[in-house]
Design a protein around this motif. Structure first.
Motif, PDB file in Angstrom:
ATOM      1  N   SER A  63       0.838  -1.206   0.000  1.00 50.02           N
ATOM      2  CA  SER A  63       0.000   0.000   0.000  1.00 50.02           C
ATOM      3  C   SER A  63       0.873   1.255   0.000  1.00 50.02           C
ATOM      4  CB  SER A  63      -0.950   0.003   1.197  1.00 50.02           C
ATOM      5  OG  SER A  63      -0.218   0.029   2.409  1.00 50.02           O
ATOM      6  N   LEU A  64       0.259   2.381  -0.386  1.00 52.45           N
ATOM      7  CA  LEU A  64       0.972   3.660  -0.448  1.00 52.45           C
ATOM      8  C   LEU A  64       0.422   4.624   0.588  1.00 52.45           C
ATOM      9  CD1 LEU A  64       1.124   4.210  -4.312  1.00 52.45           C
ATOM     10  CD2 LEU A  64       2.977   3.481  -2.817  1.00 52.45           C
ATOM     11  N   GLU A  65       1.293   5.449   1.115  1.00 57.02           N
ATOM     12  CA  GLU A  65       0.899   6.499   2.049  1.00 57.02           C
ATOM     13  C   GLU A  65       1.695   7.750   1.707  1.00 57.02           C
ATOM     14  OE1 GLU A  65       0.693   7.259   6.831  1.00 57.02           O
ATOM     15  OE2 GLU A  65       0.367   5.251   6.045  1.00 57.02           O
ATOM     16  N   SER A  66       1.070   8.902   1.822  1.00 58.73           N
ATOM     17  CA  SER A  66       1.756  10.174   1.553  1.00 58.73           C
ATOM     18  C   SER A  66       2.226  10.787   2.859  1.00 58.73           C
ATOM     19  CB  SER A  66       0.807  11.151   0.865  1.00 58.73           C
ATOM     20  OG  SER A  66       0.458  10.663  -0.400  1.00 58.73           O
ATOM     21  N   ALA A  67       3.334  11.495   2.792  1.00 57.76           N
ATOM     22  CA  ALA A  67       3.839  12.216   3.955  1.00 57.76           C
ATOM     23  C   ALA A  67       3.256  13.619   3.960  1.00 57.76           C
ATOM     24  CB  ALA A  67       5.356  12.288   3.920  1.00 57.76           C
ATOM     25  N   SER A  68       3.016  14.150   5.136  1.00 60.76           N
ATOM     26  CA  SER A  68       2.536  15.516   5.287  1.00 60.76           C
ATOM     27  C   SER A  68       3.720  16.476   5.191  1.00 60.76           C
ATOM     28  CB  SER A  68       1.853  15.682   6.639  1.00 60.76           C
ATOM     29  OG  SER A  68       1.617  17.047   6.914  1.00 60.76           O
ATOM     30  N   LEU A  69       3.583  17.512   4.348  1.00 60.86           N
ATOM     31  CA  LEU A  69       4.638  18.513   4.237  1.00 60.86           C
ATOM     32  C   LEU A  69       4.530  19.567   5.325  1.00 60.86           C
ATOM     33  CD1 LEU A  69       4.764  19.058   0.370  1.00 60.86           C
ATOM     34  CD2 LEU A  69       6.003  17.404   1.776  1.00 60.86           C
ATOM     35  N   GLY A  70       3.359  19.667   5.955  1.00 59.89           N
ATOM     36  CA  GLY A  70       3.169  20.616   7.041  1.00 59.89           C
ATOM     37  C   GLY A  70       3.583  22.025   6.664  1.00 59.89           C
ATOM     38  N   GLN A  71       4.320  22.690   7.537  1.00 61.20           N
ATOM     39  CA  GLN A  71       4.746  24.078   7.325  1.00 61.20           C
ATOM     40  C   GLN A  71       5.708  24.220   6.157  1.00 61.20           C
ATOM     41  OE1 GLN A  71       6.583  24.617  11.184  1.00 61.20           O
ATOM     42  NE2 GLN A  71       8.620  24.501  10.299  1.00 61.20           N
ATOM     43  N   PHE A  72       6.224  23.102   5.641  1.00 62.27           N
ATOM     44  CA  PHE A  72       7.210  23.158   4.568  1.00 62.27           C
ATOM     45  C   PHE A  72       6.587  23.044   3.177  1.00 62.27           C
ATOM     46  CE2 PHE A  72       9.215  21.376   8.373  1.00 62.27           C
ATOM     47  CZ  PHE A  72      10.138  22.376   8.618  1.00 62.27           C
ATOM     48  N   SER A  73       5.245  23.058   3.103  1.00 64.59           N
ATOM     49  CA  SER A  73       4.558  22.919   1.810  1.00 64.59           C
ATOM     50  C   SER A  73       4.770  24.124   0.903  1.00 64.59           C
ATOM     51  CB  SER A  73       3.062  22.683   2.020  1.00 64.59           C
ATOM     52  OG  SER A  73       2.477  23.813   2.628  1.00 64.59           O
ATOM     53  N   SER A  74       5.164  25.240   1.463  1.00 68.76           N
ATOM     54  CA  SER A  74       5.419  26.424   0.630  1.00 68.76           C
ATOM     55  C   SER A  74       6.703  27.146   1.035  1.00 68.76           C
ATOM     56  CB  SER A  74       4.232  27.389   0.713  1.00 68.76           C
ATOM     57  OG  SER A  74       4.059  27.830   2.042  1.00 68.76           O
ATOM     58  N   GLN A  75       7.575  26.456   1.753  1.00 62.53           N
ATOM     59  CA  GLN A  75       8.825  27.081   2.201  1.00 62.53           C
ATOM     60  C   GLN A  75       9.917  26.889   1.158  1.00 62.53           C
ATOM     61  OE1 GLN A  75      10.256  26.357   6.209  1.00 62.53           O
ATOM     62  NE2 GLN A  75      12.345  26.281   5.440  1.00 62.53           N
ATOM     63  N   ARG A  76      10.421  27.984   0.626  1.00 62.02           N
ATOM     64  CA  ARG A  76      11.511  27.940  -0.344  1.00 62.02           C
ATOM     65  C   ARG A  76      12.828  27.745   0.392  1.00 62.02           C
ATOM     66  NH1 ARG A  76      12.975  31.780  -5.418  1.00 62.02           N
ATOM     67  NH2 ARG A  76      15.240  31.649  -5.219  1.00 62.02           N
ATOM     68  N   VAL A  77      13.686  26.892  -0.184  1.00 66.16           N
ATOM     69  CA  VAL A  77      15.026  26.672   0.372  1.00 66.16           C
ATOM     70  C   VAL A  77      16.031  26.849  -0.757  1.00 66.16           C
ATOM     71  CG1 VAL A  77      16.592  25.010   1.451  1.00 66.16           C
ATOM     72  CG2 VAL A  77      14.205  25.113   2.179  1.00 66.16           C
ATOM     73  N   ASP A  78      16.970  27.775  -0.575  1.00 66.35           N
ATOM     74  CA  ASP A  78      18.004  28.070  -1.568  1.00 66.35           C
ATOM     75  C   ASP A  78      19.278  27.301  -1.245  1.00 66.35           C
ATOM     76  OD1 ASP A  78      16.905  30.429  -3.251  1.00 66.35           O
ATOM     77  OD2 ASP A  78      16.418  30.965  -1.175  1.00 66.35           O
ATOM     78  N   ALA A  79      20.007  26.920  -2.309  1.00 66.09           N
ATOM     79  CA  ALA A  79      21.280  26.218  -2.135  1.00 66.09           C
ATOM     80  C   ALA A  79      22.315  26.783  -3.096  1.00 66.09           C
ATOM     81  CB  ALA A  79      21.095  24.727  -2.379  1.00 66.09           C
ATOM     82  N   GLN A  80      23.428  27.209  -2.546  1.00 66.17           N
ATOM     83  CA  GLN A  80      24.553  27.676  -3.352  1.00 66.17           C
ATOM     84  C   GLN A  80      25.283  26.466  -3.935  1.00 66.17           C
ATOM     85  OE1 GLN A  80      25.066  30.969  -3.974  1.00 66.17           O
ATOM     86  NE2 GLN A  80      23.128  31.143  -2.866  1.00 66.17           N
ATOM     87  N   PRO A  81      26.155  26.654  -4.928  1.00 66.92           N
ATOM     88  CA  PRO A  81      26.915  25.528  -5.465  1.00 66.92           C
ATOM     89  C   PRO A  81      27.641  24.764  -4.355  1.00 66.92           C
ATOM     90  CG  PRO A  81      27.202  27.443  -6.856  1.00 66.92           C
ATOM     91  CD  PRO A  81      26.460  27.912  -5.628  1.00 66.92           C
ATOM     92  N   GLY A  82      27.469  23.455  -4.348  1.00 66.83           N
ATOM     93  CA  GLY A  82      28.101  22.616  -3.332  1.00 66.83           C
ATOM     94  C   GLY A  82      27.366  22.547  -2.015  1.00 66.83           C
ATOM     95  N   GLN A  83      26.332  23.343  -1.841  1.00 65.90           N
ATOM     96  CA  GLN A  83      25.598  23.376  -0.575  1.00 65.90           C
ATOM     97  C   GLN A  83      24.552  22.264  -0.533  1.00 65.90           C
ATOM     98  OE1 GLN A  83      23.547  27.069   0.241  1.00 65.90           O
ATOM     99  NE2 GLN A  83      23.579  26.696   2.440  1.00 65.90           N
ATOM    100  N   ALA A  84      24.341  21.698   0.644  1.00 62.70           N
ATOM    101  CA  ALA A  84      23.378  20.622   0.840  1.00 62.70           C
ATOM    102  C   ALA A  84      22.086  21.143   1.462  1.00 62.70           C
ATOM    103  CB  ALA A  84      23.973  19.540   1.726  1.00 62.70           C
ATOM    104  N   VAL A  85      21.000  20.456   1.147  1.00 65.37           N
ATOM    105  CA  VAL A  85      19.692  20.716   1.737  1.00 65.37           C
ATOM    106  C   VAL A  85      19.273  19.437   2.458  1.00 65.37           C
ATOM    107  CG1 VAL A  85      17.258  21.200   1.252  1.00 65.37           C
ATOM    108  CG2 VAL A  85      19.059  22.401  -0.027  1.00 65.37           C
ATOM    109  N   LEU A  86      18.883  19.558   3.710  1.00 58.74           N
ATOM    110  CA  LEU A  86      18.521  18.416   4.539  1.00 58.74           C
ATOM    111  C   LEU A  86      17.010  18.302   4.651  1.00 58.74           C
ATOM    112  CD1 LEU A  86      19.377  16.125   6.499  1.00 58.74           C
ATOM    113  CD2 LEU A  86      19.332  17.859   8.317  1.00 58.74           C
TER     114      LEU A  86
END
Length: 135
Positions: A33-56
């Protein structure tokens, strides 16, 4: 506490990139079966990453619950990246018996001192799931 899994995305291009929001996630349970995860407050939060930068990205489910019954382990998940692309992750150690998976953290990590030695096309990311050791 929460039972968690994490995925780290790294900007492998030579130009800045961003996520318009956290990726949507479809989790496949071991029963198929499949289940979706809730994005909560992160459903519209933009996250920027510079070259070589990681996003967690860390998702979690409640670690305990009353009336524990049947385990509902997740066997794999597919992350759909805003703007296009998917990442498949397997070998997870997550159980949804005690609740819906929810995004707990979605943020850029500290930027590297210098750009990576290799680069990809503009807007390219690589991902690395952080999995617990197997016993």
């Amino acid at each position: 506490g929460y039972a968690t899994e994490s995925v780290e995305f790294t900007n492998t291009s030579t130009t800045p990139c961003y996520f318009a929001s956290a990726p949507s996630m479809s989790l496949r349970l071991t029963d198929g079966s499949l289940e979706s995860a809730s994005l909560g407050q992160f459903s519209s939060q933009r996250v920027d990453a510079q070259p070589g930068q990681a996003v967690l990205l860390i998702i979690g489910t409640p670690g305990t619950c009353p009336n524990v019954g049947t385990r509902q382990p997740v066997s794999s998940m597919t992350l759909t990246i805003p703007g296009g692309g998917e990442v498949a992750v397997s070998g997870l150690n997550l159980d949804v018996e005690c609740g819906t998976p929810t995004v707990l953290i979605f943020q850029a990590l500290a930027a590297p001192v210098s750009p990576p030695a290799t680069s990809g096309p503009t807007g390219s990311f690589s991902s690395k799931p952080s999995l617990p050791p197997t016993s």
